[in-house]
Scaffold this motif. Structure first.
Motif, short mmCIF file in Angstrom:
data_model
loop_
_atom_site.label_atom_id
_atom_site.label_comp_id
_atom_site.label_asym_id
_atom_site.label_seq_id
_atom_site.Cartn_x
_atom_site.Cartn_y
_atom_site.Cartn_z
N PHE A 46 22.83 25.89 -66.17
CA PHE A 46 23.09 26.27 -64.78
C PHE A 46 24.47 26.93 -64.65
CE2 PHE A 46 24.91 25.15 -60.62
CZ PHE A 46 24.03 25.86 -59.80
N SER A 47 25.47 26.40 -65.36
CA SER A 47 26.81 26.98 -65.27
C SER A 47 26.86 28.38 -65.86
CB SER A 47 27.82 26.08 -65.98
OG SER A 47 27.58 26.06 -67.38
N GLN A 48 25.93 28.68 -66.80
CA GLN A 48 25.91 29.99 -67.42
C GLN A 48 25.11 31.01 -66.60
OE1 GLN A 48 27.55 30.98 -70.47
NE2 GLN A 48 28.58 29.12 -69.79
N PHE A 49 24.02 30.56 -66.01
CA PHE A 49 23.10 31.50 -65.37
C PHE A 49 22.98 31.31 -63.85
CE2 PHE A 49 21.55 30.78 -69.75
CZ PHE A 49 21.73 32.06 -70.24
N GLY A 50 23.60 30.27 -63.31
CA GLY A 50 23.53 30.04 -61.87
C GLY A 50 24.47 30.94 -61.10
N ASP A 51 24.39 30.87 -59.79
CA ASP A 51 25.27 31.66 -58.93
C ASP A 51 26.71 31.25 -59.19
OD1 ASP A 51 25.79 33.39 -56.53
OD2 ASP A 51 26.60 31.48 -55.81
N PRO A 52 27.59 32.18 -59.57
CA PRO A 52 28.97 31.83 -59.93
C PRO A 52 29.73 31.11 -58.82
CG PRO A 52 28.46 34.07 -60.63
CD PRO A 52 27.31 33.61 -59.79
N GLU A 99 31.16 27.33 -59.25
CA GLU A 99 32.59 27.04 -59.06
C GLU A 99 32.79 25.96 -58.02
OE1 GLU A 99 36.78 29.37 -57.94
OE2 GLU A 99 34.86 30.45 -57.97
N ARG A 100 32.01 26.01 -56.95
CA ARG A 100 32.13 25.00 -55.90
C ARG A 100 31.73 23.62 -56.42
NH1 ARG A 100 34.85 22.54 -52.30
NH2 ARG A 100 33.62 21.52 -50.66
N LEU A 101 30.65 23.56 -57.18
CA LEU A 101 30.20 22.28 -57.72
C LEU A 101 31.21 21.71 -58.73
CD1 LEU A 101 26.37 22.91 -58.23
CD2 LEU A 101 27.47 21.48 -56.50
N LEU A 102 31.81 22.58 -59.53
CA LEU A 102 32.82 22.11 -60.47
C LEU A 102 34.04 21.58 -59.73
CD1 LEU A 102 32.67 24.85 -63.27
CD2 LEU A 102 31.78 22.51 -63.35
N GLU A 103 34.42 22.22 -58.65
CA GLU A 103 35.56 21.73 -57.87
C GLU A 103 35.27 20.35 -57.29
OE1 GLU A 103 36.21 24.69 -54.94
OE2 GLU A 103 37.21 26.10 -56.31
N ILE A 104 34.05 20.15 -56.81
CA ILE A 104 33.68 18.85 -56.25
C ILE A 104 33.62 17.80 -57.35
CG2 ILE A 104 31.81 17.58 -55.11
CD1 ILE A 104 31.10 20.15 -53.62
N SER A 105 33.19 18.20 -58.54
CA SER A 105 33.01 17.26 -59.64
C SER A 105 34.30 16.90 -60.35
CB SER A 105 32.03 17.84 -60.67
OG SER A 105 30.78 18.15 -60.07
N SER A 106 35.33 17.71 -60.21
CA SER A 106 36.56 17.52 -60.96
C SER A 106 37.26 16.21 -60.59
CB SER A 106 37.51 18.69 -60.70
OG SER A 106 38.76 18.47 -61.31
N THR A 107 37.73 15.49 -61.61
CA THR A 107 38.46 14.24 -61.38
C THR A 107 39.97 14.51 -61.37
OG1 THR A 107 38.20 13.79 -63.75
CG2 THR A 107 36.74 12.62 -62.24
N ASP A 108 40.39 15.58 -60.75
CA ASP A 108 41.81 15.83 -60.59
C ASP A 108 42.39 14.88 -59.55
OD1 ASP A 108 41.74 17.26 -57.82
OD2 ASP A 108 40.29 18.38 -59.02
N GLY A 109 43.70 14.84 -59.47
CA GLY A 109 44.37 13.88 -58.60
C GLY A 109 43.97 13.96 -57.15
N LEU A 150 47.94 18.40 -60.06
CA LEU A 150 46.99 17.53 -59.35
C LEU A 150 45.71 18.24 -58.97
CD1 LEU A 150 49.50 15.66 -57.00
CD2 LEU A 150 48.43 14.78 -59.07
N ASP A 151 45.65 19.55 -59.21
CA ASP A 151 44.45 20.33 -58.88
C ASP A 151 43.78 20.91 -60.12
OD1 ASP A 151 44.52 20.13 -56.00
OD2 ASP A 151 46.31 21.40 -56.09
N SER A 152 44.27 20.56 -61.30
CA SER A 152 43.69 21.12 -62.53
C SER A 152 42.28 20.57 -62.75
CB SER A 152 44.56 20.77 -63.73
OG SER A 152 45.84 21.37 -63.60
N LEU A 153 41.35 21.46 -63.09
CA LEU A 153 39.96 21.06 -63.30
C LEU A 153 39.86 20.03 -64.43
CD1 LEU A 153 36.99 21.73 -62.45
CD2 LEU A 153 36.95 23.32 -64.38
N ASP A 154 39.18 18.93 -64.15
CA ASP A 154 39.04 17.86 -65.14
C ASP A 154 37.59 17.38 -65.12
OD1 ASP A 154 39.57 15.94 -67.02
OD2 ASP A 154 40.36 14.48 -65.58
N ILE A 155 36.80 17.87 -66.08
CA ILE A 155 35.40 17.47 -66.21
C ILE A 155 35.10 17.23 -67.68
CG2 ILE A 155 34.59 18.75 -64.17
CD1 ILE A 155 33.64 20.94 -66.15
N GLY A 156 33.94 16.69 -67.98
CA GLY A 156 33.51 16.54 -69.36
C GLY A 156 33.14 15.12 -69.72
N VAL A 157 32.61 14.97 -70.94
CA VAL A 157 32.10 13.68 -71.41
C VAL A 157 32.88 13.15 -72.61
CG1 VAL A 157 29.76 14.11 -70.59
CG2 VAL A 157 30.42 14.86 -72.89
#
Length: 237
Positions: free
Chosen positions: A45-51, A55-65, A144-151
């Motif tokens: 989805f991140s490769q072929f979905g609407d950019p 981006e919005r979903l990644l911002e919501i998902s990020s565990t930044d401060g 405090l706004d740096s993207l932080d995602i992953g497993v």
């Protein structure tokens, strides 16, 4: 007879048999297998979905401060559903060699608990250190706004936990592998979040050795009884 099938299982030996035993399946590894499918889906989805949507979903998902301060639970849940980067294959191997073997030894629920503990606790600790560094003026507010995602935290916690269930020298090999991965990440990224979160997640897995070992004797005894039942009636003749 050589090549004979026992209890309906393929009598594969050598490298093909080992490879088959390592491959996660829905029956043997429901947690690891399902999680890999989720990561494959979000990666595609991140490769072929609407950019813009990605981006919005990644911002919501990020565990930044900032996200943790205002939402807390939601980013902790969602951040572990994405891989850090566009490539899924390395995480496939990470799950095959860490999460799946841990799950085979302790069960899906305990494997999921180890993964979640590493992901949540290491995230909170690393972001707390970032917040303290910002408050002390060592880092700029943008940290405090740096993207932080992953497993990676969950995977390293699983590797640390798995090491405690292995015999020597497998335990030392697992811990040395984890140390090499952590060292490479620190040298490559030079990032405070990585520098704190990766070692912390490994130590969280190590801290769970006692809890995981307490649940093994009954399970192994049950497995032994099941294997005895599956022996052919002529085995003792």
């Amino acid at each position: 007879m050589r090549g004979e099938r026992t209890a309906g299982r393929p009598a594969w030996t050598g490298l093909p048999g080992l490879a088959w035993r390592l491959v996660p399946t829905p029956r043997r590894n429901p947690f690891a297998f399902g999680y890999m499918l989720v990561l494959l889906g979000t990666t595609l989805f991140s490769q072929f979905g609407d950019p813009a949507l990605v981006e919005r979903l990644l911002e919501i998902s990020s565990t930044d401060g900032h996200n943790l301060l205002h939402r807390t639970v939601l980013p902790l849940l969602l951040s572990g559903l994405w891989v850090a980067g566009p490539v899924w294959a390395p995480y496939l191997w990470a799950f095959v060699l860490t999460v799946a073997p841990l799950e085979r030894r302790v069960g899906a629920l305990r494997a999921a608990a180890v993964f979640a503990a590493g992901h949540v606790l290491a995230t909170l600790l690393s972001q707390s250190v970032v917040a303290l560094a910002v408050a002390a003026g060592r880092l700029g507010p943008d940290a405090l706004d740096s993207l932080d995602i992953g497993v990676s935290y969950g995977v390293l916690a699983s590797l640390g936990a798995l090491a405690g269930l292995l015999r020597m020298p497998g335990r030392l090999l697992a811990l040395a592998t984890a140390a090499a991965v952590i060292g490479h990440g620190i040298l490559a990224d030079r990032d405070l979040v990585t520098g704190v979160g990766h070692p912390a997640s490994l130590l969280i897995g190590v801290a769970l050795w006692g809890w995981l070992r307490r649940g093994r004797p009954r399970r192994e005894a049950f497995r032994g009884r099941e294997e005895q039942r599956e022996q052919p009636a002529t085995a003792g003749l």
